[in-house]
Motif scaffolding. Structure first.
Motif, PDB file in Angstrom:
ATOM      1  N   VAL A   1      -3.781   4.420 -10.121  1.00  0.00           N
ATOM      2  CA  VAL A   1      -2.460   3.827  -9.884  1.00  0.00           C
ATOM      3  C   VAL A   1      -2.357   3.314  -8.454  1.00  0.00           C
ATOM      4  CG1 VAL A   1       0.006   4.230 -10.003  1.00  0.00           C
ATOM      5  CG2 VAL A   1      -1.519   5.553 -11.422  1.00  0.00           C
ATOM      6  N   LEU A   2      -2.808   4.114  -7.528  1.00  0.00           N
ATOM      7  CA  LEU A   2      -2.599   3.789  -6.120  1.00  0.00           C
ATOM      8  C   LEU A   2      -3.338   2.525  -5.690  1.00  0.00           C
ATOM      9  CD1 LEU A   2      -2.661   7.242  -4.347  1.00  0.00           C
ATOM     10  CD2 LEU A   2      -0.737   5.928  -5.177  1.00  0.00           C
ATOM     11  N   SER A   3      -4.520   2.303  -6.234  1.00  0.00           N
ATOM     12  CA  SER A   3      -5.246   1.137  -5.735  1.00  0.00           C
ATOM     13  C   SER A   3      -5.136  -0.067  -6.665  1.00  0.00           C
ATOM     14  CB  SER A   3      -6.701   1.496  -5.490  1.00  0.00           C
ATOM     15  OG  SER A   3      -7.272   2.003  -6.656  1.00  0.00           O
ATOM     16  N   ASP A   4      -5.075   0.167  -7.975  1.00  0.00           N
ATOM     17  CA  ASP A   4      -5.081  -0.984  -8.896  1.00  0.00           C
ATOM     18  C   ASP A   4      -3.769  -1.194  -9.638  1.00  0.00           C
ATOM     19  OD1 ASP A   4      -7.667  -1.400  -8.155  1.00  0.00           O
ATOM     20  OD2 ASP A   4      -8.496  -0.201  -9.792  1.00  0.00           O
ATOM     21  N   TRP A   5      -2.819  -0.311  -9.433  1.00  0.00           N
ATOM     22  CA  TRP A   5      -1.516  -0.427 -10.095  1.00  0.00           C
ATOM     23  C   TRP A   5      -1.674  -0.516 -11.605  1.00  0.00           C
ATOM     24  CZ3 TRP A   5       1.865   0.394  -6.352  1.00  0.00           C
ATOM     25  CH2 TRP A   5       1.475   0.055  -5.054  1.00  0.00           C
TER      26      TRP A   5
ATOM     27  N   LYS B   1       0.852  -1.189   0.000  1.00  0.00           N
ATOM     28  CA  LYS B   1       0.000   0.000   0.000  1.00  0.00           C
ATOM     29  C   LYS B   1       0.884   1.233   0.000  1.00  0.00           C
ATOM     30  CE  LYS B   1      -4.412  -0.645   1.697  1.00  0.00           C
ATOM     31  NZ  LYS B   1      -5.325   0.322   2.129  1.00  0.00           N
ATOM     32  N   PRO B   2       0.427   2.304  -0.644  1.00  0.00           N
ATOM     33  CA  PRO B   2       1.208   3.547  -0.616  1.00  0.00           C
ATOM     34  C   PRO B   2       1.242   4.115   0.800  1.00  0.00           C
ATOM     35  CG  PRO B   2      -0.549   3.645  -2.251  1.00  0.00           C
ATOM     36  CD  PRO B   2      -0.786   2.431  -1.444  1.00  0.00           C
ATOM     37  N   LEU B   3       2.298   4.851   1.088  1.00  0.00           N
ATOM     38  CA  LEU B   3       2.421   5.450   2.418  1.00  0.00           C
ATOM     39  C   LEU B   3       2.319   6.959   2.281  1.00  0.00           C
ATOM     40  CD1 LEU B   3       3.063   5.097   5.430  1.00  0.00           C
ATOM     41  CD2 LEU B   3       5.473   5.177   4.854  1.00  0.00           C
ATOM     42  N   LEU B   4       1.331   7.522   2.939  1.00  0.00           N
ATOM     43  CA  LEU B   4       1.146   8.972   2.899  1.00  0.00           C
ATOM     44  C   LEU B   4       1.774   9.579   4.149  1.00  0.00           C
ATOM     45  CD1 LEU B   4      -0.200  11.640   1.952  1.00  0.00           C
ATOM     46  CD2 LEU B   4      -2.273  10.894   3.088  1.00  0.00           C
ATOM     47  N   ILE B   5       2.784  10.417   3.952  1.00  0.00           N
ATOM     48  CA  ILE B   5       3.476  11.013   5.093  1.00  0.00           C
ATOM     49  C   ILE B   5       3.170  12.500   5.152  1.00  0.00           C
ATOM     50  CG2 ILE B   5       5.687  11.321   6.238  1.00  0.00           C
ATOM     51  CD1 ILE B   5       6.797   9.115   4.497  1.00  0.00           C
ATOM     52  N   GLU B   6       2.676  12.952   6.286  1.00  0.00           N
ATOM     53  CA  GLU B   6       2.471  14.386   6.459  1.00  0.00           C
ATOM     54  C   GLU B   6       3.272  14.871   7.655  1.00  0.00           C
ATOM     55  OE1 GLU B   6      -1.735  15.715   4.633  1.00  0.00           O
ATOM     56  OE2 GLU B   6      -1.882  14.850   6.610  1.00  0.00           O
ATOM     57  N   GLY B   7       3.508  16.164   7.683  1.00  0.00           N
ATOM     58  CA  GLY B   7       4.260  16.730   8.792  1.00  0.00           C
ATOM     59  C   GLY B   7       4.779  18.095   8.409  1.00  0.00           C
ATOM     60  N   PRO B   8       5.273  18.864   9.390  1.00  0.00           N
ATOM     61  CA  PRO B   8       5.797  20.190   9.072  1.00  0.00           C
ATOM     62  C   PRO B   8       7.027  20.107   8.171  1.00  0.00           C
ATOM     63  CG  PRO B   8       6.116  19.641  11.401  1.00  0.00           C
ATOM     64  CD  PRO B   8       5.302  18.552  10.811  1.00  0.00           C
ATOM     65  N   ALA B   9       7.408  21.253   7.606  1.00  0.00           N
ATOM     66  CA  ALA B   9       8.532  21.268   6.671  1.00  0.00           C
ATOM     67  C   ALA B   9       9.827  20.918   7.387  1.00  0.00           C
ATOM     68  CB  ALA B   9       8.634  22.647   6.026  1.00  0.00           C
ATOM     69  N   GLY B  10      10.670  20.168   6.703  1.00  0.00           N
ATOM     70  CA  GLY B  10      12.007  19.917   7.227  1.00  0.00           C
ATOM     71  C   GLY B  10      12.092  18.906   8.356  1.00  0.00           C
TER      72      GLY B  10
ATOM     73  N   LEU C   1      -8.200   9.557  -1.505  1.00  0.00           N
ATOM     74  CA  LEU C   1      -6.760   9.334  -1.525  1.00  0.00           C
ATOM     75  C   LEU C   1      -6.294   8.741  -0.199  1.00  0.00           C
ATOM     76  CD1 LEU C   1      -4.163  10.000  -3.266  1.00  0.00           C
ATOM     77  CD2 LEU C   1      -3.878  11.899  -1.713  1.00  0.00           C
ATOM     78  N   ARG C   2      -6.769   9.312   0.879  1.00  0.00           N
ATOM     79  CA  ARG C   2      -6.381   8.827   2.203  1.00  0.00           C
ATOM     80  C   ARG C   2      -6.736   7.362   2.394  1.00  0.00           C
ATOM     81  NH1 ARG C   2      -5.237  12.683   5.965  1.00  0.00           N
ATOM     82  NH2 ARG C   2      -5.488  14.782   5.186  1.00  0.00           N
ATOM     83  N   ARG C   3      -7.913   7.006   1.899  1.00  0.00           N
ATOM     84  CA  ARG C   3      -8.386   5.650   2.108  1.00  0.00           C
ATOM     85  C   ARG C   3      -7.453   4.623   1.501  1.00  0.00           C
ATOM     86  NH1 ARG C   3     -13.283   4.678  -0.756  1.00  0.00           N
ATOM     87  NH2 ARG C   3     -12.116   2.830  -1.303  1.00  0.00           N
ATOM     88  N   ARG C   4      -6.796   5.026   0.418  1.00  0.00           N
ATOM     89  CA  ARG C   4      -5.954   4.059  -0.275  1.00  0.00           C
ATOM     90  C   ARG C   4      -4.555   3.952   0.305  1.00  0.00           C
ATOM     91  NH1 ARG C   4      -9.849   5.639  -3.598  1.00  0.00           N
ATOM     92  NH2 ARG C   4     -10.516   4.266  -5.295  1.00  0.00           N
ATOM     93  N   CYS C   5      -4.265   4.794   1.266  1.00  0.00           N
ATOM     94  CA  CYS C   5      -2.893   4.837   1.781  1.00  0.00           C
ATOM     95  C   CYS C   5      -2.826   4.462   3.254  1.00  0.00           C
ATOM     96  CB  CYS C   5      -2.334   6.252   1.652  1.00  0.00           C
ATOM     97  SG  CYS C   5      -2.370   6.907   0.010  1.00  0.00           S
TER      98      CYS C   5
END
Lengths: 389, 296
Positions: free
Chosen positions: B149-153, B36-45, B185-189
């Motif tokens: 792409v994210l869910s079915d490649w 599964k794709p990995l969605l990373i969030e966070g402040p800059a740097g 988008l979130r659901r797929r990651c």
């Protein structure tokens, strides 16, 4: 079908528990979690928790809360083992309390001192003087000049270009992709070139203008402002409200200003009456929300926030508007006052859902607020309040 | 290819100089295992992009990067036909008598397909790491391109048909939360939020990245950064700024902080003039918190 072991059973229970806490979990997430648990080495309890923590939360807020919910769940489960019923009572942070907390942080921020930025000193020109002058103090002549400026401003804001391209009649930029697509349909030769230009950004505006007694001083000016906007831009809907909501888009579109103003005052019986902002917003969402609100819409609210209705009504209405729009800008003429703090109960309730709160007591502050229209919604709460003076 | 186990990942991350928490390793591990794709969030740097780079190194594979910006569309992210090439080819065929059908088949073959990062990533033989950087900068419409792409490649190209991935890349998406990403988008990651590191972790990072740093200086820098982040700044400095600052100070052969040094080098850390001014005003207090001025 697999026999339900206690792990998978508990996991499903956990999912249900989390769903009640606002997590949006699908059956796919559950099966993912189960297959993930097979993969990790369960030497210690924390692995189990971390594994679920990387699968279930879908946002920052959820990730931060996960541990707390997780512990609560097992605690409740242990308690419920004897009494078979595994109903877990809702407690701790409800969405309402969460918003409350957010609001508190905004409030704290608002009470901080304003920036100590130095002001530039320049010889005042006519326009400059005008831009610092309170709207209530304007004479007719000044008002006319002001309208000119406003119209210019409105035009600029509502005509921005997107980076996306579309077919164009201007023969400026050749679009090879579209040229190929077009000509291949006709055969081997290139018969025609297709040109393209940048798309216009499709911004939609909804104006909600308070015309109650408390706003008497300003509402005339605000109608002016709306008029300026509506004249330079067609994707705009205007509503006025005091105790009830009225759409005035058509009136403003089809009449000269003076006439339009009179008609509105006539048609709206509650002109300069009391206010029930919450219920008016609720009506707006119910009757027009589906049609007028989408992610390209900016909602501009012009009001002082004195609401005589119930805060809960206001809250749910604002919540819905917030969810469905690009941005909510609240113009409050009283915010120009140095001692202003958002004390009015209506405004206080609405504040967590307002992206930009700005004063609109003079042209300069209005300009600041207008510049925010094209920008994206910022998720950092400290951008919410525009510094004035 | 055999995927590394959880403990191995943690070890490999450290070996590559990426000081991470257990939780990050777990997310990476699961995203690889569950594909599964990995969605990373966070402040800059805070090292969001760095994760993708390190992952590519760990797996000994290539990193394909797609930098998102406003107006990014499918022809820059997925694929485009090479129109100039197609036109020339048609001209060349003018004299020969190939049928229209053949021409069409030829012209819409892979030969004329320009592979943009995403198509490129899924058409490789070997699993690559695909980094979709700052997804929140792209328009909302762009997210929809990604969903397939994210869910079915797979990517559907109207002229050819559906292009199914030869290998499934490890997809990492990063975002700064400048806007809310869509539910779809979130659901797929899998989701991962990285925050500013704790003092100990930041110290470890600085010491790893700038090996010849003075022990004391490292501590002072990290304490100062910590105090700085507690202030209300326009642009809160990230870990990368701490590393830059440490590198700069080490190159200047400095082994401790004092007011003058901080004032002179503040530009490495803060990138906004209002922040600079604000910080300079409260520098004494900051240094006191850091424990620097006590010594003087």
């Amino acid at each position: 079908m697999k026999r339900q072991t206690s792990i998978s059973g508990n996991l499903v229970q956990l999912c249900r528990f989390l769903r009640r806490k606002g997590f949006s979990l699908s059956a796919a997430d559950e099966s993912n979690a189960l297959s993930a648990l097979k993969l990790i080495p369960i030497k210690k309890e924390s692995n189990f928790r971390m594994c679920l923590k990387s699968i279930f939360p879908k946002s920052k807020y959820q990730q931060e809360r996960f541990d707390e919910y997780y512990n609560e769940f097992w605690f409740q489960l242990a308690k419920a083992v004897d009494s078979k019923v595994k109903k877990v009572p809702e407690k701790k942070q409800t969405p309402a309390q969460k918003k409350e907390a957010q609001f508190d942080s905004i409030k704290k921020w608002l009470n901080l001192e304003g920036s100590t930025e130095e002001k530039e000193i320049a010889a005042p020109s006519a326009i400059e003087l005008l831009s610092k002058k309170h709207f209530e103090e304007l004479s007719e002549e000044e008002l006319r000049l002001m309208m000119q400026l406003l119209r210019k401003m409105a035009k600029k804001i509502t005509h921005t270009k997107s980076r996306l391209r579309q077919k164009s009649k201007k023969q400026k930029t050749l679009d090879l992709k579209r040229t190929m697509q077009f000509n291949l349909r006709k055969g081997k030769d290139v018969q025609r070139f297709i040109f393209s230009e940048n798309k216009n950004k499709k911004l939609k505006l909804v104006l909600l203008c308070d015309v109650s007694k408390s706003m008497d001083l300003y509402s005339r000016f605000f109608i002016h402002l709306i008029y300026a906007f509506q004249n330079s831009y067609d994707k705009i809907s205007t509503f006025v409200f005091s105790t009830a909501l009225h759409e005035v888009t058509e009136i403003l579109n089809n009449h000269e200003f003076e006439q339009a103003f009179e008609m509105i005052s006539d048609r709206v019986p509650q002109w300069s009456g009391g206010t029930s902002i919450g219920s008016c917003f609720q009506d707006f969402v119910k009757d027009f929300g589906y049609q007028k609100l989408d992610k390209k819409t900016v909602v501009l609210i012009l009001s002082d926030g004195w609401d005589t209705g119930k805060p809960a009504v206001m809250k749910s209405a604002m919540q819905q508007i917030y969810k469905q729009t690009k941005k909510i800008i609240w113009l409050n003429p009283l915010a120009g006052n140095e001692n202003f703090s958002p004390e009015a109960l209506g405004l206080k309730t609405a504040l967590p859902y307002v992206d930009v709160l700005a004063s609109a007591h003079n042209l300069e502050s209005l300009k600041l607020a207008m510049n925010q229209i094209g920008r994206r919604r910022s998720l950092q709460p400290n951008n919410q309040y525009l510094e004035m003076n | 290819m055999q995927l590394p186990s959880l403990d191995q990942i943690q070890g490999l991350l450290n070996k590559q100089g990426y000081i991470s928490e257990e939780f990050i390793a777990m997310s990476l591990f699961l995203s690889m295992q569950l594909e599964k794709p990995l969605l990373i969030e966070g402040p800059a740097g805070v090292g969001k992009t760095e994760i993708a780079k390190v992952l590519a190194k760990i797996l000994d594979t290539e990193l394909i990067r797609l930098q998102c910006y406003e107006g990014l569309d499918s022809s820059h992210a997925l694929y485009e036909w090479n129109y100039q090439h197609q036109l020339l080819y048609l001209k060349m065929l003018d004299e020969s008598n190939t049928s229209l059908k053949e021409k069409e088949a030829n012209i819409f073959s892979e030969k004329f397909l320009l592979k943009r990062p995403i198509l490129d990533a899924i058409s490789r033989e070997k699993n690559v790491v695909l980094l979709i950087d700052e997804i929140d900068r792209a328009d909302e419409e762009f997210e929809s391109f990604l969903l397939e792409v994210l869910s079915d490649w797979q990517i559907t190209i109207p002229e050819i048909g559906t292009y199914i991935a030869k290998s499934k890349p490890h997809i990492i998406l990063t975002g700064n939360r400048t806007r809310e990403l869509s539910e779809a988008l979130r659901r797929r990651c899998l989701y991962l939020w990285i925050d500013y590191p704790s003092f100990e972790k930041e110290l470890a990072i600085v010491q790893t990245k700038v090996p010849n740093i003075d022990q004391n200086l490292g501590k002072e820098i990290c304490l100062f950064m910590k105090a700085l982040r507690e202030m209300r700044l326009e642009k809160t400095p990230g870990v990368s700024e701490a590393i830059d600052w440490a590198t700069a100070l080490v190159n200047m052969n400095i082994d401790h902080l004092d007011k003058k040094i901080v004032e002179d080098t503040l530009g490495v850390v803060l990138k906004d003039w209002q922040d600079m001014k604000h910080t300079q005003d409260s520098l004494d207090e900051l240094l006191l918190k850091t424990g620097v001025s006590k010594k003087m």
